[in-house]
Design an enzyme around this catalytic site. Structure first.
Site, PDB file in Angstrom:
ATOM      1  N   GLU B 229      29.066 -18.211   5.789  1.00  0.00           N
ATOM      2  CA  GLU B 229      30.451 -17.752   5.854  1.00  0.00           C
ATOM      3  C   GLU B 229      31.259 -19.032   5.918  1.00  0.00           C
ATOM      4  O   GLU B 229      31.185 -19.781   6.883  1.00  0.00           O
ATOM      5  CB  GLU B 229      30.614 -16.878   7.108  1.00  0.00           C
ATOM      6  CG  GLU B 229      31.924 -16.159   7.180  1.00  0.00           C
ATOM      7  CD  GLU B 229      32.971 -17.004   7.861  1.00  0.00           C
ATOM      8  OE1 GLU B 229      33.507 -17.930   7.218  1.00  0.00           O
ATOM      9  OE2 GLU B 229      33.248 -16.746   9.036  1.00  0.00           O
ATOM     10  N   CYS B 266      38.254 -18.785  11.103  1.00  0.00           N
ATOM     11  CA  CYS B 266      38.033 -18.659   9.662  1.00  0.00           C
ATOM     12  C   CYS B 266      38.992 -17.652   9.063  1.00  0.00           C
ATOM     13  O   CYS B 266      39.128 -17.570   7.849  1.00  0.00           O
ATOM     14  CB  CYS B 266      36.594 -18.260   9.374  1.00  0.00           C
ATOM     15  SG  CYS B 266      35.986 -16.995  10.477  1.00  0.00           S
TER      16      CYS B 266
END
Lengths: 492, 492
Positions: B229, B266
């Site tokens: 990710e 993120c």
């Protein structure tokens, strides 16, 4: 740019444009489109059957069977789309007063990834080629498909491609939803995998071919998944009681499975592992008899025939391998019959070359001295599509450790059957640990194959009327949904 | 071999041995083990909280919140295991009299893949580190885990690792089920990904780091999946009516989201895309005000702080980018406040560097002249974890094409919220098209994260008493199963 580069670039760009509308085509319409493809294939009638027979040497019964399997597959994916529950609709309703922070409303479903490149397989001119399982699952998921036709059956691919295009026209779907690229070399395949519009690849074939594509894909600026089903040797493990009581029947069944379709199946039982207990000698004798009596057949291409001769000879060239029996090939007709070798367990473990698939009607018996040695052979196995256990229920019950070890090596574990014959259904797993396939988490046969070409998206706090039908409170499609962790068809 | 190579080899071989028994541990016992890890973490009390605070500069409230999220995650996976339905048990019963060939009995479920390597994330010292989402999902699936601790918080990782080992002991599970490797460099990470016993990798971090691991894994003789990710810029698209009516509230909400946790998420909204319609000037003004008023905070490491300064300065160094407002950093304390830039749509599209994530409290407003230009900006976006639409319900209803385009670019689409705050639930998708993550078909947050570390296997014609509980006719675990294409908890 060369002509081929142009052609491929055009096909992929056209596919990407078609995706913009095809991805939003409702499931029920996609289902009707898939059924129409099946109808168009049926309309090809004897022309298709004879074209396949001419191009692949396959007998009429097999070709008609494979045709039915192909249209059957399309219909199964159509059923899946009509049911609609396959999108795994998952809803967690919000809680605006939750402390310390409000809980959002989240609703997830599967959507298509984009243009998929499919490589037609030589051994399945219909069921794993232009409109085979890979194409059907990618189209079902909402993805345009560009097929690289297998050079062994170009006319078959062309006929089937026309059928798909007719179906596209009947439903006024964009042309770019399907394209066929034919090329006798490797160049077009490389260009297709490298093209930036390609989002996933489906492949059935050799380990060498599959791994070349996996490598190519991993070197792209944007890596994409390659679902390569690369075959395996499909070990058959025979336990002592079964060997003692059933060796004749097992030998008969196994040789028939080895020889089925000239052994041109990725599930061909290429390895037979057993202990030298009571019945072993008779088992080997019976295999010899069956091999001698087995009918011959031509393979689907000269290339495959030559490779088979080369690879089977290579195995027999090892001094540790003896021949149980090998039907002599008749070079004039190019027919092959089954061949079975015999090797001691220790020699098998020590020689990595004997673990490789020999594509064709070949199998190797591995003779173990003890149960412990059999466990060592199992330990040495690479990843497999299937493993079969021939046993009595009683003796199997005492071998839980063996079952667990075998399960860790394969995608499908069979009891007292043969691995050939891959049922197209929801519970099928056709894909195993590497090198059987490049991603053991997916199957290339059965309706779950659609999962390779879709990805989940979540809508957070989205207005009801703008959610896809699958996620609306009232559940207008009446599908199964996981709502607040419970499966239900109820509305919210 | 060096000491590090030895250490890693030992950890992975131990994990592989532990897998042989851990894979067969029943779900309910694995659930109790996960809950025990949570209890052991809670028992660490203030020592853990203060260690995290010291190592990461995170404020106490955030650390306590993250600790609760971490134990909460473990409990959610425990719930999943206790329910048991997550294995996707799928049964197609046989039909021995089907013509032309009998239909076999096929039963499929998900089983673990083997030892998983997890890279701890710097920005989540608890929730995505030694026992974060990746570890919890891998352990839940039945896989041993070897964690490469993040060098920014070694003491935290050590404390948490001890908690896991205590839980292992309490349940008499093999030690090899969990190991922590600490190393300030990259060498141990490389060795872990390359080790033949490693079957999958979980990573949360930069695109550079993630892609290095993806490349390493693809060069192995046996390729393995890397679930990386790699963050994104999480575009927020503001439509005209919302801009006109709500620009003050939107600016306030956005700057708070940009500045949350010093922007070290993120899902930080790093891109704000809107048209220069009514309210635009006031919106920019309000952003400036909010930036000026925002509190500062220290980042989790000097390295991250330096990178942030470098990367944000790089964006402002483009002559096309003006500064809406940037809180001056105070080098003495190392505190950072939010910074927001402004660029014209055409310049944004033309300059690839402006599409890159700036990890920290930074965002860039992209000003479009027209709706068409906004569509072009959307078209130019790379794959994202999230995209947010700020709009009135009425204007959104007329923008179905935009919604479809945005959906194609992300894993989660939000309406009128902010992307920070990732709910841990079944309907969460945290993972998007490349480069947001290396495989958009999986999520790293929420219980579906378990799907990364399991694979399906089918049992064919297996005796009832040797089938796993999940697949037995009587359904002793009372789980949801897909039996002959219908979801049911009924026995067969």
């Amino acid at each position: 740019m060369t002509e081929l580069t142009d052609q491929i670039s055009q096909a992929m760009e056209q596919a990407a444009r078609a995706f913009e509308s095809y991805k939003n085509v409702p499931g029920k319409l996609r289902a009707a489109f898939l059924r129409q493809i099946g109808d168009e294939i049926n309309l090809l009638g004897d022309e298709l059957i004879h074209t396949v027979m001419n191009e692949t040497n396959l007998p009429e019964g097999r070709v008609r069977g494979e045709k039915n399997r192909t249209t059957g597959q399309l219909n199964k994916f159509a059923d899946l789309l009509e049911d609609g529950s396959w999108v795994e609709a998952t809803i967690d309703t919000g809680d605006p007063v939750r402390s310390p922070i409000p809980k959002p409303d989240l609703r997830k479903l599967l959507i298509p990834v984009g243009p998929v490149v499919v490589f037609g397989a030589g051994n399945f001119p219909l069921a794993f080629s232009a409109t085979g399982g890979d194409t059907a699952s990618a189209l079902a998921g909402g993805n345009p498909v560009v097929v690289k036709g297998h050079p062994a059956h170009p006319k078959t691919s062309q006929l089937v491609a026309k059928a798909i295009k007719k179906a596209l026209q009947k439903f006024a779907l964009p042309e770019g939803v399907f394209e066929l690229i034919q090329d006798s070399g490797h160049k077009s395949g490389q260009l297709l995998v490298q093209h930036p519009q390609t989002k996933a690849v489906g492949f059935t074939g050799s380990q060498q071919g599959g791994m070349a594509l996996v490598k190519l894909a991993s070197q792209r600026p944007e890596p994409i998944p390659v679902f390569a089903e690369m075959g395996s040797v499909n070990p058959v493990v025979i336990l002592p009681e079964a060997l003692k009581d059933n060796h004749t029947a097992i030998a008969e069944k196994l040789v028939a499975s080895v020889n089925l379709g000239a052994g041109q199946f990725c599930t061909n039982p290429g390895l037979i592992i057993t202990t030298k207990r009571k019945g072993f000698e008779s088992f080997i004798e019976e295999i010899g008899k069956q091999v001698k009596a087995a009918p011959g057949a031509r393979m689907f291409s000269d290339q495959v025939f030559q490779n088979y001769q080369l690879n089977s000879e290579k195995v027999f060239s090892f001094s540790e391998v003896s021949s149980v029996e090998a039907r002599t090939e008749t070079p004039a007709t190019g027919e092959v019959g089954p061949a079975v070798g015999l090797v001691k367990a220790a020699d098998f473990i020590a020689q990595p070359n004997l673990h490789e698939e020999v594509f064709g009607p070949f199998s190797l018996v591995v003779a173990c001295d003890t149960d412990e040695q059999l466990a060592e052979v199992v330990q040495a196995l690479k990843g497999q599509l299937t493993i079969t256990i021939q046993a009595t229920p009683d003796e199997l019950a005492n071998r839980k450790e063996l079952i667990s070890a075998l399960l860790g090596k394969c995608g499908r574990l069979l009891f007292n059957g043969v691995p050939t014959g891959v049922e197209v259904c929801a519970a099928m797993q056709h894909g195993g640990p590497f090198p059987a396939s490049s991603d053991s988490r997916f199957t290339s046969v059965g309706v779950s194959a659609i999962k390779r070409f879709v990805r989940p998206v979540s809508y957070q706090d989205f207005p009801q009327d703008l959610l896809p039908e699958e996620l609306k409170d009232e559940n207008p499609l009446n599908i199964w949904r996981l709502v607040n962790n419970e499966w239900t068809k109820e509305q919210i």
